[in-house]
Write a protein that holds these residues in place. Sequence first.
Motif, PDB file in Angstrom:
ATOM      1  N   MET A  43       0.843  -1.175   0.000  1.00 19.11           N
ATOM      2  CA  MET A  43       0.000   0.000   0.000  1.00 19.11           C
ATOM      3  C   MET A  43       0.886   1.236   0.000  1.00 19.11           C
ATOM      4  SD  MET A  43      -2.735   1.432   2.818  1.00 19.11           S
ATOM      5  CE  MET A  43      -3.764   0.015   2.734  1.00 19.11           C
ATOM      6  N   ARG A  44       0.412   2.261  -0.690  1.00 23.59           N
ATOM      7  CA  ARG A  44       1.113   3.537  -0.732  1.00 23.59           C
ATOM      8  C   ARG A  44       0.090   4.622  -0.405  1.00 23.59           C
ATOM      9  NH1 ARG A  44       5.610   5.170  -3.945  1.00 23.59           N
ATOM     10  NH2 ARG A  44       5.447   3.172  -4.970  1.00 23.59           N
ATOM     11  N   LEU A  45       0.403   5.464   0.547  1.00 26.37           N
ATOM     12  CA  LEU A  45      -0.440   6.602   0.893  1.00 26.37           C
ATOM     13  C   LEU A  45       0.156   7.829   0.227  1.00 26.37           C
ATOM     14  CD1 LEU A  45      -2.823   7.651   2.591  1.00 26.37           C
ATOM     15  CD2 LEU A  45      -1.201   7.988   4.459  1.00 26.37           C
ATOM     16  N   SER A  46      -0.635   8.492  -0.618  1.00 28.20           N
ATOM     17  CA  SER A  46      -0.140   9.643  -1.375  1.00 28.20           C
ATOM     18  C   SER A  46      -1.014  10.858  -1.117  1.00 28.20           C
ATOM     19  CB  SER A  46      -0.138   9.327  -2.874  1.00 28.20           C
ATOM     20  OG  SER A  46       0.704   8.238  -3.145  1.00 28.20           O
ATOM     21  N   THR A  47      -0.474  11.999  -1.417  1.00 30.23           N
ATOM     22  CA  THR A  47      -1.192  13.262  -1.298  1.00 30.23           C
ATOM     23  C   THR A  47      -1.571  13.737  -2.693  1.00 30.23           C
ATOM     24  OG1 THR A  47       0.072  13.828   0.663  1.00 30.23           O
ATOM     25  CG2 THR A  47      -1.006  15.641  -0.478  1.00 30.23           C
ATOM     26  N   TYR A  48      -2.799  14.243  -2.838  1.00 26.95           N
ATOM     27  CA  TYR A  48      -3.262  14.787  -4.113  1.00 26.95           C
ATOM     28  C   TYR A  48      -3.675  16.237  -3.885  1.00 26.95           C
ATOM     29  CZ  TYR A  48      -4.883  14.625  -8.882  1.00 26.95           C
ATOM     30  OH  TYR A  48      -4.997  14.835 -10.232  1.00 26.95           O
ATOM     31  N   LEU A  49      -3.069  17.148  -4.644  1.00 30.43           N
ATOM     32  CA  LEU A  49      -3.319  18.582  -4.498  1.00 30.43           C
ATOM     33  C   LEU A  49      -4.046  19.117  -5.717  1.00 30.43           C
ATOM     34  CD1 LEU A  49       0.280  19.539  -3.317  1.00 30.43           C
ATOM     35  CD2 LEU A  49      -1.728  19.160  -1.873  1.00 30.43           C
ATOM     36  N   THR A  50      -4.900  20.106  -5.510  1.00 29.25           N
ATOM     37  CA  THR A  50      -5.545  20.778  -6.635  1.00 29.25           C
ATOM     38  C   THR A  50      -5.109  22.236  -6.654  1.00 29.25           C
ATOM     39  OG1 THR A  50      -7.523  21.221  -5.299  1.00 29.25           O
ATOM     40  CG2 THR A  50      -7.557  19.261  -6.688  1.00 29.25           C
ATOM     41  N   PHE A  51      -5.023  22.777  -7.877  1.00 34.18           N
ATOM     42  CA  PHE A  51      -4.535  24.132  -8.077  1.00 34.18           C
ATOM     43  C   PHE A  51      -5.477  24.911  -8.979  1.00 34.18           C
ATOM     44  CE2 PHE A  51      -0.965  21.473  -7.061  1.00 34.18           C
ATOM     45  CZ  PHE A  51      -0.226  22.241  -6.177  1.00 34.18           C
ATOM     46  N   LYS A  52      -5.346  26.212  -8.920  1.00 32.06           N
ATOM     47  CA  LYS A  52      -6.169  27.113  -9.734  1.00 32.06           C
ATOM     48  C   LYS A  52      -5.413  27.563 -10.981  1.00 32.06           C
ATOM     49  CE  LYS A  52      -8.756  29.057  -5.866  1.00 32.06           C
ATOM     50  NZ  LYS A  52      -9.049  30.279  -5.116  1.00 32.06           N
ATOM     51  N   GLY A  53      -4.801  26.612 -11.686  1.00 38.72           N
ATOM     52  CA  GLY A  53      -4.120  26.951 -12.928  1.00 38.72           C
ATOM     53  C   GLY A  53      -2.613  26.994 -12.848  1.00 38.72           C
ATOM     54  N   ASP A  54      -2.039  26.794 -11.661  1.00 39.05           N
ATOM     55  CA  ASP A  54      -0.580  26.868 -11.544  1.00 39.05           C
ATOM     56  C   ASP A  54       0.045  25.559 -11.072  1.00 39.05           C
ATOM     57  OD1 ASP A  54      -1.619  27.106  -9.000  1.00 39.05           O
ATOM     58  OD2 ASP A  54      -0.727  29.058  -8.593  1.00 39.05           O
ATOM     59  N   CYS A  55      -0.600  24.447 -11.384  1.00 38.76           N
ATOM     60  CA  CYS A  55      -0.078  23.131 -11.001  1.00 38.76           C
ATOM     61  C   CYS A  55       1.321  22.898 -11.571  1.00 38.76           C
ATOM     62  CB  CYS A  55      -1.043  22.031 -11.449  1.00 38.76           C
ATOM     63  SG  CYS A  55      -0.524  20.356 -11.005  1.00 38.76           S
ATOM     64  N   LYS A  56       1.530  23.236 -12.823  1.00 33.78           N
ATOM     65  CA  LYS A  56       2.828  22.987 -13.460  1.00 33.78           C
ATOM     66  C   LYS A  56       3.945  23.721 -12.734  1.00 33.78           C
ATOM     67  CE  LYS A  56       5.263  23.128 -17.864  1.00 33.78           C
ATOM     68  NZ  LYS A  56       5.146  23.367 -19.313  1.00 33.78           N
ATOM     69  N   THR A  57       3.771  25.010 -12.492  1.00 34.66           N
ATOM     70  CA  THR A  57       4.825  25.770 -11.815  1.00 34.66           C
ATOM     71  C   THR A  57       4.980  25.312 -10.365  1.00 34.66           C
ATOM     72  OG1 THR A  57       3.318  27.597 -11.319  1.00 34.66           O
ATOM     73  CG2 THR A  57       4.644  27.788 -13.312  1.00 34.66           C
ATOM     74  N   ALA A  58       3.880  24.931  -9.718  1.00 34.88           N
ATOM     75  CA  ALA A  58       3.962  24.432  -8.341  1.00 34.88           C
ATOM     76  C   ALA A  58       4.786  23.150  -8.292  1.00 34.88           C
ATOM     77  CB  ALA A  58       2.564  24.192  -7.775  1.00 34.88           C
ATOM     78  N   PHE A  59       4.518  22.219  -9.211  1.00 30.51           N
ATOM     79  CA  PHE A  59       5.250  20.952  -9.196  1.00 30.51           C
ATOM     80  C   PHE A  59       6.716  21.150  -9.570  1.00 30.51           C
ATOM     81  CE2 PHE A  59       1.549  18.945  -7.983  1.00 30.51           C
ATOM     82  CZ  PHE A  59       1.743  17.584  -7.814  1.00 30.51           C
ATOM     83  N   GLN A  60       7.018  22.084 -10.438  1.00 31.92           N
ATOM     84  CA  GLN A  60       8.416  22.386 -10.744  1.00 31.92           C
ATOM     85  C   GLN A  60       9.113  22.949  -9.501  1.00 31.92           C
ATOM     86  OE1 GLN A  60       7.643  24.924 -14.120  1.00 31.92           O
ATOM     87  NE2 GLN A  60       7.938  23.239 -15.585  1.00 31.92           N
ATOM     88  N   PHE A  61       8.409  23.802  -8.766  1.00 34.33           N
ATOM     89  CA  PHE A  61       8.912  24.366  -7.509  1.00 34.33           C
ATOM     90  C   PHE A  61       9.155  23.254  -6.489  1.00 34.33           C
ATOM     91  CE2 PHE A  61       7.654  26.196  -3.309  1.00 34.33           C
ATOM     92  CZ  PHE A  61       8.714  27.072  -3.139  1.00 34.33           C
ATOM     93  N   TYR A  62       8.181  22.355  -6.306  1.00 33.45           N
ATOM     94  CA  TYR A  62       8.327  21.266  -5.348  1.00 33.45           C
ATOM     95  C   TYR A  62       9.465  20.323  -5.742  1.00 33.45           C
ATOM     96  CZ  TYR A  62       3.702  22.824  -3.796  1.00 33.45           C
ATOM     97  OH  TYR A  62       2.646  23.570  -3.353  1.00 33.45           O
ATOM     98  N   ALA A  63       9.631  20.065  -7.028  1.00 36.49           N
ATOM     99  CA  ALA A  63      10.725  19.202  -7.481  1.00 36.49           C
ATOM    100  C   ALA A  63      12.072  19.800  -7.088  1.00 36.49           C
ATOM    101  CB  ALA A  63      10.644  18.985  -8.988  1.00 36.49           C
ATOM    102  N   ARG A  64      12.212  21.128  -7.225  1.00 40.70           N
ATOM    103  CA  ARG A  64      13.462  21.796  -6.822  1.00 40.70           C
ATOM    104  C   ARG A  64      13.634  21.743  -5.306  1.00 40.70           C
ATOM    105  NH1 ARG A  64      11.609  25.556 -10.419  1.00 40.70           N
ATOM    106  NH2 ARG A  64      11.112  27.025  -8.755  1.00 40.70           N
TER     107      ARG A  64
END
Length: 140
Positions: free
Chosen positions: A1-22
């Motif tokens: 089993m894997r417990l994961s988090t799922y986030l929703t964004f108002k149009g900035d998911c791509k930049t948020a995930f690039q930020f989190y990756a860094r």
Amino acid sequence: MRLSTYLTFKGDCKTAFQFYARCLRGNIVAMHTYAEAPEDCMQTPPEHRDKIMHARLEVDGQWVMGSDVTPDCPVPFEAIKGAHITLNIDTPEEAERIFQALADNGTVQMPLEETFWAKRFGMLTDQYGVPWMINCEKEE
């Protein structure tokens, strides 16, 4: 089993995930736009076709996933209130690095500091409105 988090964004998911990756030194292993979905599967307004339908970031074998909301599927952004993404970090130095990185253009609710249970603990909301707790526990 894997417990994961799922986030929703108002149009900035791509930049948020690039930020989190860094910040978290993770790898984006999936980043799909609404335009990539088959037409018979989903009718997306033209202004949302370049938004993210699904993203997945892998960090040390764990996943954070997310997407941008659309007018036909408006998940309440405020639904995240009352929850935090908690990162349990092994060293105070790494806790400080991650806390500072996530706090960039965000709001610190509790500065990263020593507590009775942790070498370092702090709380912040990042620039995308996602709340985080950074925890580096003391040895028992």
